[in-house]
Every structure is written in structure tokens, then in C-alpha cells.
Design an enzyme around this catalytic site. Structure first.
Site, PDB file in Angstrom:
ATOM      1  N   ASP A  68     -12.336   6.903   6.167  1.00  0.00           N
ATOM      2  CA  ASP A  68     -11.497   5.738   6.444  1.00  0.00           C
ATOM      3  C   ASP A  68     -10.959   5.797   7.870  1.00  0.00           C
ATOM      4  OD1 ASP A  68      -9.916   3.491   6.004  1.00  0.00           O
ATOM      5  OD2 ASP A  68      -8.253   4.649   5.190  1.00  0.00           O
TER       6      ASP A  68
ATOM      7  N   TRP B  87       0.858  -1.179   0.000  1.00  0.00           N
ATOM      8  CA  TRP B  87       0.000   0.000   0.000  1.00  0.00           C
ATOM      9  C   TRP B  87       0.899   1.236   0.000  1.00  0.00           C
ATOM     10  CZ3 TRP B  87      -0.370   4.010   3.650  1.00  0.00           C
ATOM     11  CH2 TRP B  87      -1.280   5.017   3.272  1.00  0.00           C
TER      12      TRP B  87
ATOM     13  N   ASP C 161      -7.676  -4.474   9.681  1.00  0.00           N
ATOM     14  CA  ASP C 161      -6.989  -3.182   9.620  1.00  0.00           C
ATOM     15  C   ASP C 161      -7.819  -2.111  10.327  1.00  0.00           C
ATOM     16  OD1 ASP C 161      -5.368  -1.085   9.098  1.00  0.00           O
ATOM     17  OD2 ASP C 161      -5.539  -1.127   6.923  1.00  0.00           O
TER      18      ASP C 161
HETATM   19  C1  RNT Z   1      -3.863   2.657   4.787  1.00  0.00           C
HETATM   20  C2  RNT Z   1      -4.019   1.220   4.467  1.00  0.00           C
HETATM   21  C3  RNT Z   1      -2.937   0.326   4.974  1.00  0.00           C
HETATM   22  C4  RNT Z   1      -2.518   0.664   6.387  1.00  0.00           C
HETATM   23  C5  RNT Z   1      -1.533  -0.313   6.958  1.00  0.00           C
HETATM   24  C6  RNT Z   1      -0.897   0.188   8.201  1.00  0.00           C
HETATM   25  O1  RNT Z   1      -4.954   3.401   4.469  1.00  0.00           O
HETATM   26  O2  RNT Z   1      -5.256   0.765   4.884  1.00  0.00           O
HETATM   27  O3  RNT Z   1      -3.332  -0.979   4.867  1.00  0.00           O
HETATM   28  O4  RNT Z   1      -3.591   0.805   7.244  1.00  0.00           O
HETATM   29  O5  RNT Z   1      -0.646  -0.690   5.996  1.00  0.00           O
HETATM   30 ZN    ZN Z   2      -5.577  -1.375   4.778  1.00  0.00          ZN
END
Ligand code: RNT
Ligand code: ZN
Length: 414
Positions: free
Chosen positions: A290, A181, A322
Site C-alpha cells: 500500500d 478509516w 489517496d
Molecule cells: C490509510 C487509508 C486512509 C489514509 C487517509 C490519510 O491506509 O488509506 O484513507 O490514507 O485517511
Molecule cells: Zn485510503
């Protein structure tokens, strides 16, 4: 206890549902619990600073894990309250070493203590490159940065995480999902989205060029809609990564907080599963944005679990979590969220699947609605209690007391 389970078993049998089969199935589903709930996404790079990249943990509840030993102790406690055998999802900036390698210099040995511990605990491990909380990510541009030197730095980081993840997977005898990511995006309207996306694609291609044994490591890519500071455009959008995953045969990661608030993420599973082999989920609870709240047994999770079970997708879906809430006990957050994911799966496994599919095929919408609504009242809790009891894990007041006691024991951490 046993009596209520036996009574429940009979009720479910009347509906054509085998509770023993559901319990056995649930026991085989590992949940990949994310390490970053334990310390508010700070990491162990021995420097201060916030996570950046649009990720925001809010709150200052006492007890944040400050080093790998504290995090492992907290995790051990949390896993002891979660029935079944699971996985830990580790981010690259959670390295365990006295050295201070930059992101482009990390090596397997910096994570070896985690692997030894996972082996000892009987846990699987997953991994993630960390493309945020770093000076070279301050512009919210990493793999798509116009500067080739910055791109090269992050490509090197990504390549190293793939090698490390492959060694972790080999050591533990179970493939480590390495999830990519990046925060890349623009606060205000960009004028050359195409160039940014071409750069991201080219960087990913270089980063993923080396082949690794799928028995050891699986590449995944995670899209996002927007983040704080990248409101106008996210380079790695859903369309970008869905295309990329299909083209390059990687896993596609769907994070439940990374879509428009009214989108139903559960609905997406069957569609993408027709074109990608394996999926990764980041089960989360967005509230208006989010926000990564701890997951509840709400409709979004129940529907997700039902799609996984009814669509026959469990075998090719890696379930990761997450969320991160720093206003409550972090160990409680893990326990509550992970158990809720399991409860949602158990509820789905206890639905009269055959009956439901049959009435739908017969266009009998009335029966479908009646069955789904009446099924909500079935004695699910007795089956969950039985599952926990067989795994030596408490429920209800016993669980609450244990969580309180542990939180009190870590509250002195400053
Ligand atoms: C961020 C993503 C990602 C992170 C982690 C810590 O918006 O969701 O997955 O939350 O990699
Ligand atoms: Zn994530």
C-alpha cells in the site's frame, strides 16, 4: 489545435462516439483531491511527530506546506492546472486555529476558514476523522481498543467529525462525505479476532447513532488489508466493512491499495454496487504494498474508469484520491494524479460503449478484443487538449513550465 480536435471529432464520430457528449460528461465529474499530499500527512496540530498508523510518506523534497495558508496557496495553484470544478478532501487534523483542541474537542469553528475558502474557490469539501498520529492510537488500536476509555475518546472524535462534516456540507450546499478509516490491527497473530471486531462494530454503531441529513453529510467506511506494524490482522477488513456498509446503509470506500496486489479493484465495483447505494473510491497506486504512489494512466485506473462509465456508476460513486509522494513536487503530484484520473474517465467516455456491449452479448469475443485494442489508438489526446483549452488550463510543455516555476517558488520552505 482546433484543427486536430475537429479531425479527432470526425474519427470518433465514425466509431459512433460523440466527443462533445464526452467532454460535457467529464465536466460534471468532480474529483475529491486529498489535502494530505500537500504536507506528507503531517497535519496542523502544532506538534511534531510522524503520521503513524501504518501510513508512511517517504522523501524530503523541498516545499512541504507547513501551515493552512501555504496549503491553500498550493491547492489554489494545483486546481488552476486541473480542468473543471472539484472538491477538497480534508482530514480532521488539518484544523485551522490557534487553539489546541484535542481530537475529542474539535468544533466546526476550527475548520471555518477552510469552508470560507472553499466557498470563495467554488470547491466542495469532504471530511475525515483522524484516528492516527495521536498518543491514544500508539497501540494501533482505537475504536476496537480493549480499554473503554480509549474507545470513548475516539467515538467522541468520530461523532464530532460527523457534526462538523454535516455543517460543512450544509454551508456549501453539497453533502460532505465523512470517511472513517481506523488503523486498528495486530502485528502478530491475535487470538481473539471476534472480540476486536465486536468492539469495532459496537463503537461504530455508537458513533453513527445520531442521524444527519444526507443532503449535508454521508458516512463512509474504509477497509484495509494490512499496514506496517499491523501485518497479522486488520480489524476493519474488507469483509467487515462490506457487511457493515450493507447492514447500516453507509457508503463503502474502496482504496485501491488496500487489497492483495493481484486483486482487480475495478472488478469489485459492480458487485458491491448491487448491495450498497453509494461508493467512495480512494484511487491510489500500490507498488508491491500500500505504497500510495501518484496514480498513472495505467491499466488499473483505466479499468476503474471504464467500470464506472460502462456500469452507470458515476452518479453514485464519489471519486476521491489517496496518494502521497514526498520525493517529488507535491503540487505536481496533485496535478499529475488528478489529471490522470480525469484522462482515464475521458478515455472511458470515448469508447464505443454500445458497440462493445453488443458484441459481448453476441458472444463475439473476437470483435470485442479487436475493438478494445484498436480503440486504444483513437486520437484521445486531441479531445483532452480541447477539454483543457476550453477550461483555460495548459497541457504539455506549458504545463511543465508552470509546475516548475511554482515548485521553484516554494522550494525555500524549510
Ligand atoms: C490509510 C487509508 C486512509 C489514509 C487517509 C490519510 O491506509 O488509506 O484513507 O490514507 O485517511
Ligand atoms: Zn485510503
Amino acid at each position: 489545435m482546433k484543427n486536430s480536435y475537429n479531425a479527432a471529432r470526425e474519427v470518433f464520430a465514425g466509431w459512433g462516439v460523440d466527443t462533445e457528449a464526452a467532454i460535457s460528461a467529464l465536466a460534471t465529474i468532480p474529483i475529491s483531491m486529498h489535502c494530505w499530499q500537500g504536507d506528507d500527512v503531517v497535519g496542523f496540530e502544532k506538534k511534531s511527530g510522524t503520521s503513524g498508523g501504518g501510513i508512511q510518506a517517504t522523501g524530503n523534497h523541498p516545499g512541504r506546506a507547513r501551515n493552512p495558508d501555504e496549503l491553500r496557496a498550493d491547492l489554489e495553484f494545483a486546481y488552476s492546472k486541473i480542468p473543471g470544478k472539484h472538491r477538497l478532501n480534508l482530514h480532521a487534523f488539518y484544523l485551522d486555529t490557534d487553539e489546541r483542541p484535542d481530537r475529542d474537542a474539535i468544533e466546526y469553528r476550527h475548520y471555518a476558514p477552510w469552508v470560507d475558502w472553499a466557498k470563495e474557490q467554488g470547491l466542495g469539501l469532504d471530511f475525515n476523522p483522524t484516528f492516527f498520529a495521536h498518543a491514544k492510537a500508539d497501540d494501533n488500536l482505537t475504536l476496537s481498543h480493549p480499554d473503554a476509555g480509549i474507545r470513548a475518546f475516539w467515538i467522541e472524535h468520530g461523532q464530532r467529525t460527523r457534526e462538523i462534516a454535516a455543517r460543512i456540507g450544509e454551508a456549501l450546499g453539497s453533502p460532505a462525505v465523512n470517511n472513517i478509516w481506523v488503523p486498528d490491527g495486530y502485528k502478530d497473530n491475535p487470538v481473539d479476532r471476534m472480540a476486536a471486531r465486536r468492539r469495532l462494530e459496537a463503537s461504530l454503531d455508537t458513533m453513527l447513532a445520531e442521524k444527519h441529513d444526507k443532503a449535508h453529510m454521508l458516512d463512509a467506511v474504509e477497509s484495509k488489508l494490512f499496514g506496517i506494524g499491523v501485518e497479522a490482522c486488520t480489524v476493519g477488513s474488507h469483509e467487515f466493512y462490506m457487511g457493515y456498509a450493507i447492514k447500516r446503509k453507509t457508503l463503502l470506500c474502496l482504496d485501491m491499495g488496500h487489497f492483495h496486489p493481484t486483486e482487480n479493484i475495478a472488478d469489485k465495483l459492480s458487485s458491491v454496487a448491487l448491495s450498497v447505494d453509494e461508493l467512495l473510491l480512494h484511487v491510489s497506486r500500490p507498488m508491491r504494498w500500500d505504497s500510495d504512489h501518484v496514480i498513472l494512466q495505467d491499466d488499473s485506473i483505466l479499468q476503474m474508469a471504464q467500470e464506472l462509465v460502462f456500469g452507470g456508476l458515476l452518479a453514485r460513486t464519489h471519486i476521491g484520491l489517496d496518494f502521497f509522494d514526498a520525493t517529488i513536487s507535491r503540487t505536481a503530484a496533485w496535478v499529475i494524479g488528478t489529471r490522470n484520473m480525469q484522462k482515464a474517465l475521458l478515455r472511458a467516455l470515448l469508447l464505443p460503449q454500445e458497440k462493445l456491449k453488443r458484441v459481448e452479448e453476441n458472444l463475439d469475443w473476437t470483435s470485442r478484443l479487436l475493438l478494445t485494442e484498436e480503440a486504444r489508438d483513437l486520437p484521445f489526446a486531441a479531445v483532452w487538449e480541447e477539454f483543457c483549452a476550453r477550461n483555460g488550463v495548459p497541457t504539455g510543455l506549458g504545463l511543465i513550465a508552470d509546475l516548475d516555476t511554482y515548485q521553484a517558488s516554494v522550494a525555500g520552505r524549510i
